[in-house]
Design a protein around this motif. Structure first.
Motif, PDB file in Angstrom:
ATOM      1  N   ARG A 243      68.733  -6.525 -48.219  1.00 42.02           N
ATOM      2  CA  ARG A 243      67.455  -5.800 -48.142  1.00 42.02           C
ATOM      3  C   ARG A 243      66.992  -5.653 -46.691  1.00 42.02           C
ATOM      4  N   GLU A 244      67.111  -6.724 -45.935  1.00 44.99           N
ATOM      5  CA  GLU A 244      66.705  -6.677 -44.530  1.00 44.99           C
ATOM      6  C   GLU A 244      67.604  -5.748 -43.721  1.00 44.99           C
ATOM      7  N   ALA A 245      68.884  -5.657 -44.103  1.00 42.44           N
ATOM      8  CA  ALA A 245      69.820  -4.789 -43.386  1.00 42.44           C
ATOM      9  C   ALA A 245      69.426  -3.327 -43.513  1.00 42.44           C
ATOM     10  N   PHE A 246      68.838  -2.954 -44.651  1.00 47.76           N
ATOM     11  CA  PHE A 246      68.396  -1.569 -44.843  1.00 47.76           C
ATOM     12  C   PHE A 246      67.360  -1.189 -43.790  1.00 47.76           C
ATOM     13  N   TYR A 247      66.419  -2.083 -43.555  1.00 45.19           N
ATOM     14  CA  TYR A 247      65.349  -1.778 -42.615  1.00 45.19           C
ATOM     15  C   TYR A 247      65.774  -1.960 -41.159  1.00 45.19           C
ATOM     16  N   SER A 248      66.978  -2.528 -40.949  1.00 41.40           N
ATOM     17  CA  SER A 248      67.510  -2.626 -39.593  1.00 41.40           C
ATOM     18  C   SER A 248      68.178  -1.329 -39.156  1.00 41.40           C
ATOM     19  N   VAL A 249      68.475  -0.438 -40.129  1.00 42.15           N
ATOM     20  CA  VAL A 249      69.070   0.861 -39.813  1.00 42.15           C
ATOM     21  C   VAL A 249      67.987   1.762 -39.236  1.00 42.15           C
ATOM     22  N   PRO A 250      68.267   2.490 -38.151  1.00 39.50           N
ATOM     23  CA  PRO A 250      67.258   3.394 -37.570  1.00 39.50           C
ATOM     24  C   PRO A 250      66.620   4.295 -38.631  1.00 39.50           C
ATOM     25  N   ARG A 251      65.325   4.495 -38.512  1.00 38.42           N
ATOM     26  CA  ARG A 251      64.569   5.241 -39.518  1.00 38.42           C
ATOM     27  C   ARG A 251      65.157   6.626 -39.795  1.00 38.42           C
ATOM     28  N   GLU A 252      65.647   7.290 -38.738  1.00 38.10           N
ATOM     29  CA  GLU A 252      66.174   8.648 -38.932  1.00 38.10           C
ATOM     30  C   GLU A 252      67.452   8.681 -39.770  1.00 38.10           C
ATOM     31  N   LYS A 253      68.108   7.528 -39.885  1.00 41.91           N
ATOM     32  CA  LYS A 253      69.332   7.467 -40.692  1.00 41.91           C
ATOM     33  C   LYS A 253      69.071   6.990 -42.116  1.00 41.91           C
ATOM     34  N   ARG A 254      67.896   6.397 -42.328  1.00 45.63           N
ATOM     35  CA  ARG A 254      67.582   5.858 -43.648  1.00 45.63           C
ATOM     36  C   ARG A 254      67.125   6.964 -44.582  1.00 45.63           C
ATOM     37  N   ASN A 255      67.349   6.747 -45.862  1.00 44.39           N
ATOM     38  CA  ASN A 255      66.962   7.733 -46.870  1.00 44.39           C
ATOM     39  C   ASN A 255      65.977   7.096 -47.841  1.00 44.39           C
ATOM     40  N   GLY A 256      64.691   7.295 -47.627  1.00 39.44           N
ATOM     41  CA  GLY A 256      63.685   6.797 -48.562  1.00 39.44           C
ATOM     42  C   GLY A 256      63.507   5.295 -48.488  1.00 39.44           C
ATOM     43  N   PHE A 257      63.316   4.680 -49.661  1.00 40.36           N
ATOM     44  CA  PHE A 257      63.058   3.255 -49.760  1.00 40.36           C
ATOM     45  C   PHE A 257      64.234   2.565 -50.442  1.00 40.36           C
ATOM     46  N   ILE A 258      64.421   1.300 -50.141  1.00 39.27           N
ATOM     47  CA  ILE A 258      65.538   0.542 -50.681  1.00 39.27           C
ATOM     48  C   ILE A 258      65.310   0.192 -52.152  1.00 39.27           C
ATOM     49  N   ASN A 259      66.349   0.350 -52.936  1.00 43.57           N
ATOM     50  CA  ASN A 259      66.356  -0.088 -54.326  1.00 43.57           C
ATOM     51  C   ASN A 259      67.635  -0.885 -54.548  1.00 43.57           C
ATOM     52  N   ILE A 260      67.479  -2.148 -54.874  1.00 45.69           N
ATOM     53  CA  ILE A 260      68.630  -3.013 -55.130  1.00 45.69           C
ATOM     54  C   ILE A 260      68.556  -3.490 -56.578  1.00 45.69           C
ATOM     55  N   ASN A 261      69.536  -3.097 -57.355  1.00 49.56           N
ATOM     56  CA  ASN A 261      69.623  -3.517 -58.755  1.00 49.56           C
ATOM     57  C   ASN A 261      70.660  -4.627 -58.869  1.00 49.56           C
ATOM     58  N   VAL A 262      70.190  -5.823 -59.185  1.00 50.06           N
ATOM     59  CA  VAL A 262      71.061  -6.997 -59.276  1.00 50.06           C
ATOM     60  C   VAL A 262      71.304  -7.316 -60.745  1.00 50.06           C
ATOM     61  N   SER A 263      72.567  -7.401 -61.107  1.00 46.88           N
ATOM     62  CA  SER A 263      72.930  -7.731 -62.483  1.00 46.88           C
ATOM     63  C   SER A 263      73.774  -8.994 -62.486  1.00 46.88           C
ATOM     64  N   ALA A 264      73.466  -9.920 -63.394  1.00 42.02           N
ATOM     65  CA  ALA A 264      74.216 -11.172 -63.500  1.00 42.02           C
ATOM     66  C   ALA A 264      74.769 -11.319 -64.914  1.00 42.02           C
ATOM     67  N   SER A 265      76.076 -11.231 -65.020  1.00 41.31           N
ATOM     68  CA  SER A 265      76.712 -11.453 -66.315  1.00 41.31           C
ATOM     69  C   SER A 265      77.048 -12.933 -66.463  1.00 41.31           C
ATOM     70  N   CYS A 266      77.360 -13.349 -67.673  1.00 46.58           N
ATOM     71  CA  CYS A 266      77.737 -14.737 -67.939  1.00 46.58           C
ATOM     72  C   CYS A 266      79.261 -14.844 -67.982  1.00 46.58           C
ATOM     73  N   PHE A 267      79.801 -15.832 -67.321  1.00 41.48           N
ATOM     74  CA  PHE A 267      81.246 -16.050 -67.328  1.00 41.48           C
ATOM     75  C   PHE A 267      81.741 -16.325 -68.748  1.00 41.48           C
ATOM     76  N   VAL A 268      82.779 -15.576 -69.136  1.00 39.09           N
ATOM     77  CA  VAL A 268      83.439 -15.764 -70.425  1.00 39.09           C
ATOM     78  C   VAL A 268      84.917 -16.020 -70.159  1.00 39.09           C
ATOM     79  N   PRO A 269      85.437 -17.199 -70.496  1.00 40.86           N
ATOM     80  CA  PRO A 269      86.871 -17.466 -70.291  1.00 40.86           C
ATOM     81  C   PRO A 269      87.700 -16.533 -71.169  1.00 40.86           C
ATOM     82  N   LYS A 270      88.666 -15.851 -70.556  1.00 37.33           N
ATOM     83  CA  LYS A 270      89.454 -14.842 -71.264  1.00 37.33           C
ATOM     84  C   LYS A 270      90.941 -15.175 -71.212  1.00 37.33           C
TER      85      LYS A 270
END
Length: 606
Positions: A422-449
């Motif tokens: 998230r912090e890396a997004f705002y470290s990019v120069p403003r003219e190169k950034r596109n809008g606001f950051i959206n980070i979708n984090v998904s956590a699955s449960c380990f299933v032994p296969k």
């Protein structure tokens, strides 16, 4: 009044879509079944491939059948109507062969729903010569034992060649006067065909398996089929174009099978080896045919790890150059962080701005080494900065919790990594950034296969998984970050079925008779229903999900040869506990057992 007047999406059942196949007077009628909704099934690459493969055979007619949604199930039952195919409205029970794709363990109750609605006896032992042959295929055939009582036979591995061979054998038997048992005995001699009724299972007093014994000349082991000349094998040219939106509403092109990486939790990464590629020209020719016959505005390059495709820059560049004028975009749905380049990102963003998806899987370097992810924190951060500089502002991050050796420090590492991104997004120069950051984090449960180095491991209990989910939820309360996670009870049942044996068929049947259907859909899943079924059948589900297996224990799928050496898997398991990585197999062969079939074997060996 039509039955379609009473259902939510009538287009799921009407048929008649563009590019549907129609034949008359076929010698063999093959029902191509998918045990989930139309929208999910029509997005499944394997179903679309086999639909064209089978219909390319003279005298053989493949028709599609999907599991009806709950509203249509109610209508069929109340009206005493059978489940029918989309193309000709033929009842399922009138087909010669009913092939059902088993892509996910949680679709098993839907299999029983389709068989019952199709007026086919649920248990294979109750079927006679006049009933269809029920054939299983797909990813779950690596361990088909939990549903063995419901299927006459399984095609283990890749289906193109073995399906042609099986159909040829069926035609010969049908002309000679069909005998079910005679056919099954001969079918068992085809490489990759498994006939459960020709194998006897015995058990020790502690519930583990004592022996798996073939009968009536069946082979000792059934070896997974692979297509060796992948580039020459038939691919999709004119896919059926649905009337309604599907899960993946786009032109999907398979560019590679197998994965060179060897992530130790990933069944597909091992069970789909060896790595094989389609030529860039073959893919471009296919894209041209599909776009012309459908009008899709997106091309998705599909594989387990598309960034590892050796011609990826040439392919993406060629497709963008050819199709951008038609406003057709190109996407890579399976991209590793260490295979992402800025030029590639710019090409993918040329037609329309899209988000990118990466799977770090673990939040610390220690745990990434345990699972053999072979990516570093530096690689991850360089990748996201490149993505942000190319105009990306939406990033999906996939993680897994409950992995072997995981600690709460590893979970904290997930939150720390997300914060740094998230912090890396705002470290990019403003003219190169596109809008606001959206980070979708998904956590699955380990299933032994099965067919993985972690197939001997125990799954965390549901309570342990829930505690970890809530811990992570608290850590990820950041602006611009959305956190989602898998239902631990669903993952628990998946773990039971993934390494289960034939005794589970009775519990599946019990749960189905008590209302189980669409278990992969949260609004319909009930763990309590399954726990009651397990209790009535005298089964302890924790025996399958939450128990570490010894190296010597006979697995329920011991007679299914996935082509990966057991010694190699045990070696990888030991390296996991030593926190040692194995290089990707195209750079340095690790001797997994497929050296003779792999086109990327090097002289140097680990």
């Amino acid at each position: 009044m039509s039955i379609l007047d009473h259902v939510e999406k009538p287009a799921r059942y009407t048929g008649g879509e563009l590019n549907s196949v129609y034949k008359q007077n076929a010698e063999v009628d093959f029902a191509m079944c998918f045990a989930d909704t139309y929208e999910v099934g029509m997005s499944h690459l394997g179903i679309n491939i086999l639909y064209e493969v089978i219909n390319a055979i003279d005298g053989v007619y493949a028709q599609r059948v999907f599991c009806p949604w709950v509203d249509m199930i109610e209508q069929l039952r109340s009206g005493e109507e059978p489940l029918r195919s989309l193309e000709t409205k033929k009842p399922l029970c009138e087909f010669d062969i009913v092939g059902i794709n088993l892509s996910y363990e949680m679709c098993y109750s839907n299999v029983l729903t389709m068989l019952e609605l199709g007026r086919i006896p649920l248990l294979s032992k109750d079927r006679g010569d006049g009933d269809p042959l029920v054939l299983g295929g797909g990813a779950c055939t690596i361990n088909p034992e939990p549903v063995a009582d419901f299927f006459d036979l399984f095609a283990v591995g890749e289906g193109e060649e073995v399906t042609r061979e099986l159909i040829a054998l069926y035609r010969r038997h049908k002309k000679a006067g069909f005998s079910r048992q005679a056919f099954l005995r001969e079918a068992a001699q085809i490489d990759g065909i498994y006939v459960p009724s020709l194998y006897g299972i015995t058990y020790h007093e502690d519930g583990t398996i004592r022996s798996i014994t073939p009968k009536e000349g069946a082979p000792q082991t059934v070896t997974r089929r692979i297509v060796k000349d992948f580039d020459a094998e038939q691919t999709i040219r004119k896919p059926v174009l649905p009337y309604i939106n599907t899960v993946h509403d786009r032109c999907t092109l398979e560019i590679m099978r197998g994965c060179p990486r060897g992530c130790r939790f990933c069944q597909a990464g091992f069970a789909m080896r060896p790595v094989r590629e389609r030529k860039a020209q073959t893919v471009r020719d296919t894209a041209r045919s599909v776009i012309e016959s459908t009008g899709y505005d997106e091309i998705s390059l599909s594989s387990l790890s598309s960034g590892d495709y050796s011609q990826i820059d040439e392919l993406v560049g060629g497709l963008v150059d050819e199709f951008s004028a038609q406003r057709v975009s190109v996407s890579l749905p399976s991209l590793r962080v260490d295979s992402f380049e800025k030029d590639l990102a710019a090409g993918l963003q040329q037609v329309r701005k899209t988000g990118l998806t990466f799977a770090p899987e673990a939040g610390t370097q220690r745990l990434r080494d345990v699972i053999n992810k072979n990516i570093t924190q530096e690689m991850i951060m360089k990748t996201v900065v490149r993505a942000f500089e190319s105009g990306v502002s939406t990033v999906k991050l996939y993680f897994m919790i409950g992995l072997p050796t995981e600690t709460y420090d590893d979970l904290t590492g997930i939150a720390n990594l997300v914060r740094e991104i998230r912090e890396a997004f705002y470290s990019v120069p403003r003219e190169k950034r596109n809008g606001f950051i959206n980070i979708n984090v998904s956590a699955s449960c380990f299933v032994p296969k099965p067919c993985t180095p972690f197939m001997w491991e125990a799954q965390d209990t549901m309570e342990e998984l829930r505690q970890k989910q809530q811990f992570l939820r608290g850590k990820l309360k950041m602006k611009g970050v959305k956190f989602s996670y898998h239902d631990s009870s669903l993952s628990f049942l998946e773990a039971v079925l993934a390494r289960g044996d034939r005794r589970l068929s009775a519990a599946l049947l019990d749960a189905y008779k008590n209302g189980a259907v669409f278990d992969a859909w949260n609004e319909h899943f009930s763990l309590e229903r399954y726990l009651e079924a397990f209790e009535r059948c005298g089964i302890d589900p924790a025996f399958y999900a939450n128990r570490v297996r010894s190296d010597e224990e006979m697995m329920p799928f011991e007679h299914i040869n996935c082509r990966i050496d057991k010694a190699f898997l045990l070696k990888e398991r030991a390296k996991a506990y030593a926190e040692t990585t194995t290089p990707e197999c195209r750079k340095r062969c690790a001797g997994c057992g497929l050296q003779k079939d792999c086109g990327f074997v090097t002289r140097e060996k680990v």
